[in-house]
Design a protein around this motif. Structure first.
Motif: not given
Length: 651
Positions: A441-455
Motif C-alpha cells: 500500500n505504498g507510493i504506487g506508480m504512474d501508468a507511464e512507468l508501468l511498461p518500463h518498470v522491469f527495464e
C-alpha cells in the motif's frame, strides 16, 4: 512501341505509406487501375484481367503476402505477374514473396527507365495472350510486330545489364549442372577473371575451396528440389581479400513450371560482422570491468566488516561501541548487496548463468526469502501478510535464484512503502502454473512507468526517506531470472499513492509424495563456539584485512599467524603447522591456487583445511578454487557466521 492501357496494370495501396503512391504514379507512364484495399483488389481481379499486379510498400508489408496467396488462388490471376515494392520504413519477408512466384521485389526509389521497361514488356506479353492469331495474309504486320518485340526485348536486356553491372552486390545465375551462366561485373572483379574465362565454369574450377563448392552444389540441388529460396553466409578469399558474404539463391522457373536455373545475389557484410564482433568484444570487456570493479570494492569492505565484528566482540557492555558496530555491519552488508547486483545485472540479463535444476517446494523458497527480507521489514515497521494455497507447490529451478527474485520483490515493496505500511506475499496455483505476487500500500506508480518498470535502471521517483533505494536493477534481475525459469513477470498499480502489485508465474510440477528436504530451510542460528582452539594461518597482502580478521579469530581462542605473501607462508607453515589456511587468491608473488598446491605437497600439512578468500565469486572462480584443492570458497567480505560454523565443526 505499344502503350499501356490504364486498366491493364493494377496498383494496390492501403494508404499506410502516404508518400509511396504519388511516387509510384510518377514512375509509371500511364495511370494504373487503383485498388485501395484487399477487398477492392479481389473484386477488380474478378472483373478484369491484368498485365501485372503491383503492391505498394505499406500494402506489401502489412497484407501483401496474404493477398498474394489469395491472388494465386484466384483462377483469373493465378499466373498474373506480381511485383512487390518495398522500402526501409516497412519490414518485409522477400523469401516468402519469391515463394509466391513474384516476378520482382523492388526497393524504392526504383530506376524509372527499368521499371517502365519491365511493365511495357509484361504488358506486351499480356497483349499477345489477349490478341487472336493474325491472319496469314497479314504476314508483313506480323513481321513488324516480331521486330518490335525483339527491339523491346533487347532494350530490356540492356537496362537490366546496366543495373546489374553497377550494383555493389554480386549477381549471378547457375545452370542445373552448377555452372555459371551469368556473372555481373563486380563478381568478375572479385574472381579476377574475364567473362570468357569464367562463364561456363563451376565454383571449383573458379578457385573455390572444395567444401565451399560442395556446399553451393547441395544448395542448388535443394532449390531445384523444393522450388524455394535458400539463404546463407560464407567467407571467401578473392581479389578483395578475405571477406564475409551474405547470399540468397532463388529458383528460376521455366514455362512448364519446373526450375530451369538458379539465380543469386551476394552482399559483402564484412564491415557489419566486424561491427558486431566489436560490440561483442566491448560487451565482454564491460563484464570483465564489472568483475574487476566488484573485486576492488570488496577488498576494502573485508577489513571494515571484520573490524565491526571485532568491535562488537570487545565492546562488552559499551552500548555506544556496539551501536556503531551494528551501523558499520549494516552498511557493509548493503554495499555488498549492491556489488553483487552489479555483477548479476551483466550476467543474468544476458542469460550467462548456469541454473541449478532441482525440484523445489515454492513455499519453502518463500519462507527463506521472507527470512532474508525480515530485517528491512522490522526496520521500517512493516506488517507482512502471507497467504498460500494448501498443498505443496512444486517447481523446477534454482533455489538460490528464486529466493533472490522474491527477496528483490519484498525489498522493493518495503523501500516504496512508508513506515508502518502493509505488504502481502501470496502464493497460489492455477492449472499448470504457480503464481507468486507481492502487494503493498505504498507510493504506487504512474501508468507511464508501468511498461518500463522491469527495464534496467528504471525507478520510481525517490522520496527523502528512501536514500538507500539501490541501483534500479533489482526488477530487471527479477524479470530475467523468471524468464530463465520459463515464467513471466508482471507489474500493476492503480496510480500514485495507491500501492503496487508485482507478480510472476512459474511452470508447476506434479506434486511428489516425498517430504521436503530439511536442507531447504535456512540456518538461522549462530554457530556454536569452537570446541578447542585451532592453529590458523591467514595469507593476504591486504594487511588491514588480515590483521582485523586475525584479531577477531583470536578473541574466539584461536592461535592465528598472518603472512603477507606466498613465500612467507611457505617458510612459516613448517614451523607453525596450521590446521586451517585462509588464503587470498590475488597475492603478489604467486596466486592462492598455486600456494594451495605447494602447501598440500607437504605431508605434515596436506590434510589441513584450505579456505579461499577472494573478491571474485562467479561460478568459474569457485570451480578454479575447487580444482586447486580448496575446501571452502568465501567472497569478501568474510561471512563470519559461516566461518565460525566451519571452525566449530573442526574443533
Amino acid at each position: 512501341m505499344s502503350e499501356l492501357r490504364p486498366s491493364r496494370i493494377l496498383l494496390i495501396d492501403d494508404g499506410a505509406d502516404a508518400e509511396a503512391l504519388p511516387g509510384l504514379l510518377q514512375l509509371l507512364e500511364v495511370a494504373p487501375t487503383l485498388a485501395l484495399s484487399r477487398e477492392e483488389a479481389l473484386i477488380k481481379i474478378g472483373q478484369l484481367s491484368f498485365a501485372a499486379i503491383l503492391l505498394t510498400p505499406g500494402m506489401a508489408a502489412a497484407h501483401g503476402l496474404e493477398l498474394g496467396r489469395r491472388i494465386r488462388a484466384h483462377p483469373e490471376s493465378q499466373w498474373t505477374p506480381l511485383i512487390f515494392f518495398t522500402s526501409s520504413a516497412f519490414a518485409f519477408d522477400s523469401e516468402q514473396a519469391w515463394s509466391l512466384e513474384a516476378v520482382d521485389v523492388i526497393d524504392l526509389p526504383a530506376p524509372k527507365a527499368a521499371l517502365q521497361s519491365k511493365l511495357r514488356f509484361l504488358s506486351e506479353l499480356f497483349r499477345r495472350r489477349q490478341t487472336p492469331a493474325a491472319d496469314p495474309a497479314s504476314s508483313a504486320d506480323a513481321e513488324d510486330e516480331r521486330l518490335r518485340a525483339q527491339q523491346e526485348s533487347e532494350q530490356q536486356l540492356r537496362t537490366y545489364e546496366t543495373i546489374l553491372s553497377n550494383t555493389p552486390d554480386l549477381a549471378y545465375v547457375f545452370d542445373l549442372n552448377y555452372r555459371f551462366t551469368y556473372a555481373n561485373k563486380v563478381l568478375l572483379q572479385m574472381w579476377g577473371r574475364s567473362w570468357e574465362d569464367a562463364i561456363g565454369k563451376n565454383c571449383l574450377e573458379l578457385g573455390y575451396e572444395p567444401w565451399h563448392a560442395e556446399m553451393h552444389g547441395r544448395e542448388i540441388d535443394q532449390v531445384r528440389a523444393t522450388g524455394k529460396p535458400i539463404r546463407g553466409e560464407v567467407p571467401f578469399n578473392g581479389e578483395f581479400g578475405r571477406r564475409i558474404y551474405d547470399y540468397i539463391f532463388v529458383p528460376v522457373f521455366g514455362p512448364d513450371g519446373e526450375v530451369e536455373a538458379v539465380a543469386g545475389t551476394t552482399r559483402d557484410v564484412t564491415e557489419r560482422k566486424e561491427a558486431e564482433e566489436s560490440l561483442r568484444l566491448s560487451d565482454r570487456r564491460k563484464d570483465e570491468f564489472l568483475a574487476m570493479l566488484a573485486h576492488e570494492l570488496r577488498n576494502p569492505l573485508a577489513p571494515i566488516s571484520t573490524a565491526a565484528h571485532l568491535l562488537k566482540v570487545q565492546a562488552g557492555d559499551n552500548l555506544r561501541i556496539r551501536h556503531v558496530s551494528d551501523i558499520i555491519s549494516r552498511q557493509v552488508k548493503h554495499m555488498t548487496v549492491l556489488v553483487d547486483d552489479l555483477l548479476d545485472v551483466s550476467r543474468v540479463t544476458r542469460g550467462l548463468v548456469d541454473l541449478e535444476q532441482d525440484d523445489l517446494d515454492l513455499k519453502l523458497v518463500a519462507a527463506n526469502a521472507t527470512e532474508q527480507a525480515r530485517p528491512l521489514f522490522e526496520t521500517r515497521k512493516h506488517v507482512l501478510h502471507m497467504r498460500m494455497d494448501a498443498g505443496v507447490m512444486q517447481v523446477r529451478g534454482d533455489r538460490t535464484r528464486l529466493i533472490q527474485v522474491i527477496v528483490n520483490l519484498l525489498n522493493n515493496a518495503a523501500k516504496y512503502t512508508p513506515p508502518g505500511g502493509e505488504i502481502g506475499l501470496d502464493l497460489s496455483t492455477a492449472g499448470d502454473v504457480v503464481s507468486i505476487s507481492v502487494t503493498d500500500n505504498g507510493i504506487g506508480m504512474d501508468a507511464e512507468l508501468l511498461p518500463h518498470v522491469f527495464e534496467l535502471f528504471t525507478q520510481a521517483e525517490r522520496t527523502p526517506d528512501r536514500s538507500q533505494g539501490g541501483l534500479g536493477i533489482g526488477l530487471a534481475l527479477v524479470r530475467s531470472i523468471v524468464a530463465l525459469h520459463g515464467g513471466e513477470a508482471q507489474a500493476y498499480s492503480e496510480g500514485p499513492g495507491r500501492g503496487s502489485r508485482f507478480s510472476f508465474t512459474l511452470p508447476r510440477l506434479e506434486q511428489k509424495a516425498e517430504a521436503p528436504d530439511a536442507r531447504e530451510f535456512p540456518a538461522m542460528e549462530a554457530a556454536a563456539d569452537p570446541v578447542q582452539p585451532l592453529r590458523i594461518m591467514i595469507v593476504d597482502d591486504n594487511l588491514d584485512a588480515a590483521q582485523t580478521l586475525a584479531s577477531l579469530l583470536e578473541t574466539q581462542g584461536h592461535r592465528v599467524h598472518v603472512a603477507a605473501n606466498g613465500a612467507d607462508a611457505l617458510n612459516d607453515a613448517a614451523k607453525r603447522m596450521p590446521q586451517v589456511f585462509i588464503l587470498d587468491i590475488g597475492l603478489p608473488d604467486m596466486d592462492g591456487y598455486e600456494l594451495s598446491r605447494r602447501l598440500r605437497l607437504r605431508p605434515e600439512i596436506a590434510h589441513a583445511i584450505y579456505i579461499a578468500l577472494t573478491g571474485y565469486g562467479q561460478t568459474h572462480d569457485r570451480l578454479l578454487s575447487k580444482v586447486a584443492g580448496f575446501h571452502h570458497h568465501f567472497v569478501k567480505p568474510m561471512d563470519m557466521q559461516q566461518l565460525q560454523s566451519i571452525l566449530a565443526k573442526l574443533g
